[in-house]
Design an enzyme around this catalytic site. Structure first.
Site, PDB file in Angstrom:
ATOM      1  CB  THR A 136      -0.894  -0.004   1.260  1.00  0.00           C
ATOM      2  OG1 THR A 136      -1.540   1.259   1.394  1.00  0.00           O
ATOM      3  CG2 THR A 136      -0.081  -0.249   2.533  1.00  0.00           C
ATOM      4  CG  ASP A 137      -1.113   4.985  -1.028  1.00  0.00           C
ATOM      5  OD1 ASP A 137      -1.690   4.353  -0.111  1.00  0.00           O
ATOM      6  OD2 ASP A 137      -1.691   5.857  -1.707  1.00  0.00           O
ATOM      7  CD  GLU A 138      -3.403   3.552   4.499  1.00  0.00           C
ATOM      8  OE1 GLU A 138      -3.162   3.442   5.702  1.00  0.00           O
ATOM      9  OE2 GLU A 138      -4.539   3.496   4.010  1.00  0.00           O
ATOM     10  CE1 TYR A 161      -3.515  -2.633   5.604  1.00  0.00           C
ATOM     11  CE2 TYR A 161      -3.303  -0.293   5.059  1.00  0.00           C
ATOM     12  CZ  TYR A 161      -3.392  -1.618   4.654  1.00  0.00           C
ATOM     13  OH  TYR A 161      -3.347  -1.931   3.303  1.00  0.00           O
ATOM     14  CE  LYS A 165      -0.039  -4.571   2.920  1.00  0.00           C
ATOM     15  NZ  LYS A 165      -0.401  -5.940   2.371  1.00  0.00           N
TER      16      LYS A 165
HETATM   17  P1  NAD Z   1      -9.788  -7.371   1.922  1.00  0.00           P
HETATM   18  O1  NAD Z   1      -9.815  -7.081   3.374  1.00  0.00           O
HETATM   19  O2  NAD Z   1     -10.976  -7.087   1.078  1.00  0.00           O
HETATM   20  O3  NAD Z   1      -9.430  -8.902   1.677  1.00  0.00           O
HETATM   21  C1  NAD Z   1      -8.436  -9.566   2.389  1.00  0.00           C
HETATM   22  C2  NAD Z   1      -8.561 -11.070   2.085  1.00  0.00           C
HETATM   23  O4  NAD Z   1      -7.506 -11.740   2.799  1.00  0.00           O
HETATM   24  C3  NAD Z   1      -9.878 -11.683   2.556  1.00  0.00           C
HETATM   25  O5  NAD Z   1     -10.392 -12.561   1.587  1.00  0.00           O
HETATM   26  C4  NAD Z   1      -9.494 -12.452   3.814  1.00  0.00           C
HETATM   27  O6  NAD Z   1     -10.327 -13.566   4.073  1.00  0.00           O
HETATM   28  C5  NAD Z   1      -8.065 -12.852   3.485  1.00  0.00           C
HETATM   29  N1  NAD Z   1      -7.278 -13.074   4.698  1.00  0.00           N
HETATM   30  C6  NAD Z   1      -7.143 -12.234   5.762  1.00  0.00           C
HETATM   31  N2  NAD Z   1      -6.370 -12.790   6.702  1.00  0.00           N
HETATM   32  C7  NAD Z   1      -5.981 -14.005   6.214  1.00  0.00           C
HETATM   33  C8  NAD Z   1      -5.172 -15.057   6.722  1.00  0.00           C
HETATM   34  N3  NAD Z   1      -4.603 -14.960   7.915  1.00  0.00           N
HETATM   35  N4  NAD Z   1      -4.981 -16.149   5.954  1.00  0.00           N
HETATM   36  C9  NAD Z   1      -5.563 -16.263   4.739  1.00  0.00           C
HETATM   37  N5  NAD Z   1      -6.362 -15.305   4.223  1.00  0.00           N
HETATM   38  C10 NAD Z   1      -6.557 -14.179   4.943  1.00  0.00           C
HETATM   39  O7  NAD Z   1      -8.491  -6.609   1.379  1.00  0.00           O
HETATM   40  P2  NAD Z   1      -8.255  -5.830   0.000  1.00  0.00           P
HETATM   41  O8  NAD Z   1      -8.746  -4.459   0.131  1.00  0.00           O
HETATM   42  O9  NAD Z   1      -8.698  -6.685  -1.123  1.00  0.00           O
HETATM   43  O10 NAD Z   1      -6.652  -5.753   0.001  1.00  0.00           O
HETATM   44  C11 NAD Z   1      -5.874  -6.824  -0.528  1.00  0.00           C
HETATM   45  C12 NAD Z   1      -4.404  -6.453  -0.397  1.00  0.00           C
HETATM   46  O11 NAD Z   1      -4.129  -5.253  -1.095  1.00  0.00           O
HETATM   47  C13 NAD Z   1      -3.955  -6.212   1.052  1.00  0.00           C
HETATM   48  O12 NAD Z   1      -2.663  -6.742   1.196  1.00  0.00           O
HETATM   49  C14 NAD Z   1      -3.944  -4.704   1.174  1.00  0.00           C
HETATM   50  O13 NAD Z   1      -2.988  -4.291   2.133  1.00  0.00           O
HETATM   51  C15 NAD Z   1      -3.528  -4.293  -0.223  1.00  0.00           C
HETATM   52  N6  NAD Z   1      -3.996  -2.969  -0.672  1.00  0.00           N
HETATM   53  C16 NAD Z   1      -5.313  -2.629  -0.545  1.00  0.00           C
HETATM   54  C17 NAD Z   1      -5.748  -1.393  -1.035  1.00  0.00           C
HETATM   55  C18 NAD Z   1      -7.198  -0.969  -0.954  1.00  0.00           C
HETATM   56  O14 NAD Z   1      -7.501   0.172  -1.282  1.00  0.00           O
HETATM   57  N7  NAD Z   1      -8.118  -1.827  -0.562  1.00  0.00           N
HETATM   58  C19 NAD Z   1      -4.822  -0.526  -1.620  1.00  0.00           C
HETATM   59  C20 NAD Z   1      -3.477  -0.904  -1.696  1.00  0.00           C
HETATM   60  C21 NAD Z   1      -3.083  -2.144  -1.241  1.00  0.00           C
HETATM   61  O1  DAU Z   2      -4.152   4.005   0.394  1.00  0.00           O
HETATM   62  C1  DAU Z   2      -4.359   2.635   0.290  1.00  0.00           C
HETATM   63  C2  DAU Z   2      -5.222   2.149   1.441  1.00  0.00           C
HETATM   64  O2  DAU Z   2      -6.538   2.640   1.204  1.00  0.00           O
HETATM   65  C3  DAU Z   2      -5.232   0.640   1.588  1.00  0.00           C
HETATM   66  O3  DAU Z   2      -3.933   0.189   1.900  1.00  0.00           O
HETATM   67  C4  DAU Z   2      -6.199   0.206   2.692  1.00  0.00           C
HETATM   68  O4  DAU Z   2      -6.269  -1.209   2.747  1.00  0.00           O
HETATM   69  C5  DAU Z   2      -7.565   0.774   2.368  1.00  0.00           C
HETATM   70  O5  DAU Z   2      -8.454   0.463   3.419  1.00  0.00           O
HETATM   71  C6  DAU Z   2      -7.516   2.287   2.160  1.00  0.00           C
HETATM   72  O6  DAU Z   2      -7.248   2.960   3.408  1.00  0.00           O
HETATM   73  P1  DAU Z   2      -8.030   4.310   3.832  1.00  0.00           P
HETATM   74  O7  DAU Z   2      -7.996   4.433   5.299  1.00  0.00           O
HETATM   75  O8  DAU Z   2      -7.554   5.460   3.014  1.00  0.00           O
HETATM   76  O9  DAU Z   2      -9.517   3.931   3.298  1.00  0.00           O
HETATM   77  P2  DAU Z   2     -10.964   4.154   3.943  1.00  0.00           P
HETATM   78  O10 DAU Z   2     -11.961   3.806   2.897  1.00  0.00           O
HETATM   79  O11 DAU Z   2     -11.078   3.530   5.274  1.00  0.00           O
HETATM   80  O12 DAU Z   2     -11.006   5.733   4.157  1.00  0.00           O
HETATM   81  C7  DAU Z   2     -10.860   6.638   3.077  1.00  0.00           C
HETATM   82  C8  DAU Z   2     -10.883   8.041   3.650  1.00  0.00           C
HETATM   83  O13 DAU Z   2     -12.227   8.305   4.138  1.00  0.00           O
HETATM   84  C9  DAU Z   2      -9.968   8.253   4.847  1.00  0.00           C
HETATM   85  O14 DAU Z   2      -9.440   9.567   4.815  1.00  0.00           O
HETATM   86  C10 DAU Z   2     -10.890   8.089   6.051  1.00  0.00           C
HETATM   87  C11 DAU Z   2     -12.206   8.611   5.534  1.00  0.00           C
HETATM   88  N1  DAU Z   2     -13.416   7.970   6.133  1.00  0.00           N
HETATM   89  C12 DAU Z   2     -13.483   6.613   6.130  1.00  0.00           C
HETATM   90  C13 DAU Z   2     -14.582   5.962   6.686  1.00  0.00           C
HETATM   91  C14 DAU Z   2     -14.649   4.468   6.708  1.00  0.00           C
HETATM   92  C15 DAU Z   2     -14.451   8.749   6.615  1.00  0.00           C
HETATM   93  O15 DAU Z   2     -14.386   9.985   6.588  1.00  0.00           O
HETATM   94  N2  DAU Z   2     -15.548   8.105   7.159  1.00  0.00           N
HETATM   95  C16 DAU Z   2     -15.646   6.744   7.228  1.00  0.00           C
HETATM   96  O16 DAU Z   2     -16.667   6.232   7.757  1.00  0.00           O
END
Ligand code: NAD
Ligand code: DAU
Length: 355
Positions: A136-138, A161, A165
Site C-alpha cells: 500500500t501507499d500508506e 495497519y 504493511k
Molecule cells: P480485503 O480485506 O478485502 O481482503 C483480504 C482477504 O484476505 C480476505 O479474503 C481475507 O479472508 C483474506 N485473509 C485475511 N487474513 C488471512 C489469513 N490470515 N490467511 C488467509 N487469508 C486471509 O483486502 P483488500 O482491500 O482486497 O486488500 C488486498 C491487499 O491489497 C492487502 O494486502 C492490502 O494491504 C492491499 N492494498 C489494498 C488497497 C485498498 O484500497 N483496498 C490498496 C493498496 C493495497
Molecule cells: O491508500 C491505500 C489504502 O486505502 C489501503 O492500503 C487500505 O487497505 C484501504 O483500506 C484504504 O485505506 P483508507 O484508510 O484510506 O480507506 P478508507 O476507505 O477507510 O477511508 C478513506 C478516507 O475516508 C480516509 O481519509 C478516512 C475517511 N473515512 C473513512 C470511513 C470508513 C471517513 O471519513 N468516514 C468513514 O466512515
C-alpha cells in the site's frame, strides 16, 4: 531481469476471496487458461466466496481454505504444489480495525507474510519462481498539500495497519537481500469498485444512502486520497507480475486525488440520479463525526516508473468507475444484505456509536 512468463504454470494467490484478490483471481483464471490458479484464503469477515461465483468451476482454479499464519499448512502447500509464482494479497486491510485491534494486523500481515516467505525459500528451486507482494501507499506516511510518493520515498507508517504493511515489505526485501529469492513489491493507492467490503468509505456511503442512514465524515472531510478502479489495479498486478524486474518496487496510482467531502458529495449526486431521487436528497445525510485517530492527511502516488517502463496506465475514469460501482451495489443487494445482517452490525456499533 523480467520474470520469464513462458515457464509459469502453478500460481498461488493469497487473499483471493477478498476485494482486490477476487479481481486478480478472475483476471488470471480467465486470461491464463494454461496456468493453474490456487487461491489460499481463510475467509475472514472480509473474504467471500460469492465474489468468485463466476470462476469457481473453472478447470484451472482451486480454492484452498487456509490461514497464512498456520506455518505447517503453508509449508505443506508449497511442498505439494511447488508454486511457480506467488501473488500475496491476504491481509487485514482496514485502518479503523487496526486501531481497534492492532495485534490481528501483526499476526496476518507480518507473521503470515514471513510464513509464506519461509515456505517459498525452502521450496525455491527454479530460477523463474517469483514472490510478488502486494502493498500500500500508506507505508510512506502522510503528505501535506504538495508532492507525491515515489518508490524511493522513505517509509514513515503512521497507523497500526500501515506499520504492519511496512514491516511485511521490509521482510520481503530482507529475504531478497539475504536469501536471494526473487521478489517484487508494488504499493498502490486507494482502490474502489465492485465487491469492496462496506467498511471502506465508498461502499459504506453507498450502503448507508440505500438505508437512509448518516454518512459519517471523519473530521472536516479535508483528507485527500488517490482513487483507482480495482480492475485497473488487477491489470497493473498482471503487468508487474509478468514484466516487472526482480528486486524492484512499483508504485501504482490513479492520478485521481479527491478530498473526502468532495468525493462523498459526488457519490451522493450519482446515487440520487441512479435511485431517481430529487437532487440533494443524499447530501442531507452527510454528518461530520470525530476524526480517525492519527488520520493521514493526504496520499498521492507518482506512478511514472510503472507507466513509462512497463506501459501500464489506468483505463477507467473516476466518473465511469463510480457509476459502475454504484450499479454493481444496487444490482447485488443480496451480497450487501448478507454482510449487513451479520457481524458487521457489531463492528458498525463499535466504530460509529457515540462518535
Ligand atoms: P480485503 O480485506 O478485502 O481482503 C483480504 C482477504 O484476505 C480476505 O479474503 C481475507 O479472508 C483474506 N485473509 C485475511 N487474513 C488471512 C489469513 N490470515 N490467511 C488467509 N487469508 C486471509 O483486502 P483488500 O482491500 O482486497 O486488500 C488486498 C491487499 O491489497 C492487502 O494486502 C492490502 O494491504 C492491499 N492494498 C489494498 C488497497 C485498498 O484500497 N483496498 C490498496 C493498496 C493495497
Ligand atoms: O491508500 C491505500 C489504502 O486505502 C489501503 O492500503 C487500505 O487497505 C484501504 O483500506 C484504504 O485505506 P483508507 O484508510 O484510506 O480507506 P478508507 O476507505 O477507510 O477511508 C478513506 C478516507 O475516508 C480516509 O481519509 C478516512 C475517511 N473515512 C473513512 C470511513 C470508513 C471517513 O471519513 N468516514 C468513514 O466512515
Amino acid at each position: 531481469m523480467p520474470y520469464a512468463q513462458s515457464f509459469m504454470k502453478k500460481i498461488l494467490i493469497t487473499g483471493g476471496a477478498g476485494f482486490i484478490g477476487s479481481h486478480v483471481v478472475r483476471l488470471f483464471v480467465n486470461q491464463y487458461t494454461d496456468y493453474h490458479i490456487y487461491n489460499l484464503d481463510c475467509l475472514t469477515y472480509a473474504g467471500n466466496l460469492s465474489n468468485l461465483s463466476d470462476v469457481d468451476q473453472a478447470p484451472n482454479y482451486t480454492f484452498i481454505k487456509g490461514d497464512i499464519t498456520d506455518a505447517v499448512l503453508v509449508d505443506k502447500l508449497f511442498e505439494t504444489h511447488q508454486f511457480d509464482g506467488v501473488i500475496h494479497l491476504a491481509a487485514e486491510s482496514h485502518v479503523d480495525r487496526s486501531i481497534q485491534n492492532p495485534l490481528a494486523f501483526v499476526q496476518t500481515n507480518v507473521i503470515g507474510t514471513v510464513n509464506l516467505l519461509n515456505a517459498f525459500r525452502k521450496n525455491f528451486k527454479k530460477p523463474h519462481q517469483l514472490f510478488y507482494h502486494i502493498s500500500t501507499d500508506e507505508v510512506y506516511g502522510s503528505l501535506d498539500e504538495g508532492g507525491f510518493f515515489v518508490e524511493t520515498t522513505p517509509y514513515d507508517p503512521q497507523s497500526p495497519y500501515s506499520a504492519s504493511k511496512a514491516s511485511s515489505d521490509h521482510f520481503v526485501r530482507a529475504y531478497h537481500n539475504t536469501y536471494k529469492i526473487p521478489v517484487i513489491i508494488s504499493n498502490c493507492s486507494n482502490n474502489y469498485g465492485p465487491n469492496q467490503f462496506p467498511e471502506k468509505l465508498i461502499p459504506l456511503c453507498i450502503s448507508n444512502i440505500r438505508q437512509g442512514k448518516p454518512l459519517p465524515i471523519y473530521g472536516k472531510g479535508e483528507n485527500v486520497r488517490d482513487w483507482l478502479y480495482v480492475v485497473d489495479h488487477a491489470r497493473a498486478i498482471n503487468t508487474i507480475f509478468h514484466q516487472g524486474n526482480v528486486g524492484e518496487t512499483y508504485n501504482i496510482g490513479g492520478l485521481n486525488e479527491w478530498q473526502n467531502i468532495d468525493l462523498v458529495r459526488l457519490l451522493c449526486k450519482v446515487m440520487d440520479e441512479k435511485l431517481g431521487q430529487a437532487a440533494g436528497t443524499s447530501e442531507k445525510l452527510i454528518t461530520y463525526v470525530t476524526d480517525r485517530a492519527g488520520h493521514d492527511l493526504r496520499y498521492a502516488i507518482d506512478a511514472t516508473k510503472l507507466t513509462t517502463t512497463l506501459g501500464w496506465k489506468p483505463t477507467v475514469t473516476f466518473e465511469e468507475g463510480l457509476s459502475k460501482t454504484v450499479d454493481w451495489y444496487l444490482a447485488n443487494e443480496l451480497w450487501l444484505n448478507q454482510i449487513l445482517s451479520g457481524e458487521y452490525q457489531n463492528y458498525y456499533a463499535q466504530q460509529y456509536q457515540n462518535r
